[in-house]
Enzyme design. Structure first.
Site, PDB file in Angstrom:
ATOM      1  N   LEU A 105      36.746 -23.612  53.116  1.00 53.94           N
ATOM      2  CA  LEU A 105      36.405 -22.288  52.608  1.00 53.94           C
ATOM      3  C   LEU A 105      36.588 -21.260  53.712  1.00 53.94           C
ATOM      4  O   LEU A 105      36.384 -21.562  54.897  1.00 53.94           O
ATOM      5  CB  LEU A 105      34.973 -22.251  52.096  1.00 53.94           C
ATOM      6  CG  LEU A 105      34.626 -23.278  51.007  1.00 53.94           C
ATOM      7  CD1 LEU A 105      33.170 -23.184  50.630  1.00 53.94           C
ATOM      8  CD2 LEU A 105      35.513 -23.097  49.790  1.00 53.94           C
ATOM      9  N   GLU A 106      36.970 -20.064  53.319  1.00 54.46           N
ATOM     10  CA  GLU A 106      37.211 -18.973  54.265  1.00 54.46           C
ATOM     11  C   GLU A 106      36.486 -17.737  53.773  1.00 54.46           C
ATOM     12  O   GLU A 106      36.519 -17.414  52.572  1.00 54.46           O
ATOM     13  CB  GLU A 106      38.710 -18.693  54.336  1.00 54.46           C
ATOM     14  CG  GLU A 106      39.105 -17.485  55.137  1.00 54.46           C
ATOM     15  CD  GLU A 106      40.610 -17.190  55.060  1.00 54.46           C
ATOM     16  OE1 GLU A 106      41.037 -16.204  55.682  1.00 54.46           O
ATOM     17  OE2 GLU A 106      41.343 -17.939  54.375  1.00 54.46           O
ATOM     18  N   LEU A 107      35.810 -17.051  54.684  1.00 55.65           N
ATOM     19  CA  LEU A 107      35.299 -15.709  54.416  1.00 55.65           C
ATOM     20  C   LEU A 107      36.163 -14.753  55.220  1.00 55.65           C
ATOM     21  O   LEU A 107      36.325 -14.943  56.429  1.00 55.65           O
ATOM     22  CB  LEU A 107      33.837 -15.559  54.836  1.00 55.65           C
ATOM     23  CG  LEU A 107      32.817 -16.341  54.013  1.00 55.65           C
ATOM     24  CD1 LEU A 107      31.417 -16.154  54.609  1.00 55.65           C
ATOM     25  CD2 LEU A 107      32.833 -15.910  52.562  1.00 55.65           C
TER      26      LEU A 107
END
Length: 118
Positions: free
Chosen positions: A112-114
């Site tokens: 996951l990436e923010l």
């Protein structure tokens, strides 16, 4: 679309860490709603129809979410939730142009990436 191995654990993670609204769907599954976007979720005991010829499996997704504040705030939020940052902050090119990102994993290992465009 994402697949999970444990509904309770993943529902809690996506709600607490990413702010998802949990939406119960037909066929024994959930969706994670983020404002006007919805992430469909498959998991144990669910029988979605129709579905992909080769359905996604827990831990093999790679998803990016826009963070509304600074990337430092995103990293701090993850730390407060007990989620380890795997990489970042790093500069990345996202759908909104250049930004700063942090990478982490969901309970099944999906990446996951923010990204922050601030």
């Amino acid at each position: 679309m994402i697949a999970v191995s444990d509904w309770e654990r993943s529902n809690r993670f996506y709600a607490d860490v990413l702010g998802a609204e949990l939406v119960e769907l037909a066929y024994g599954r959930f969706a994670y709603r983020f404002g006007g976007q919805q992430l469909n979720v498959h998991g144990s005991g669910s029988t979605p129809h129709p579905r992909a010829a080769d359905p996604v499996r827990p831990g093999n997704s790679d998803l990016c979410f826009v963070w509304p504040g600074s990337i430092a705030d995103a990293a701090q939020h993850l730390e407060e939730q007990g989620v380890a940052v795997e990489e970042g902050p790093v500069e990345r090119q996202g759908a909104g142009g250049p930004g700063q990102s942090v990478y982490f994993r969901d309970p099944d290992g999906s990446l996951l990436e923010l990204i922050s465009y601030e």
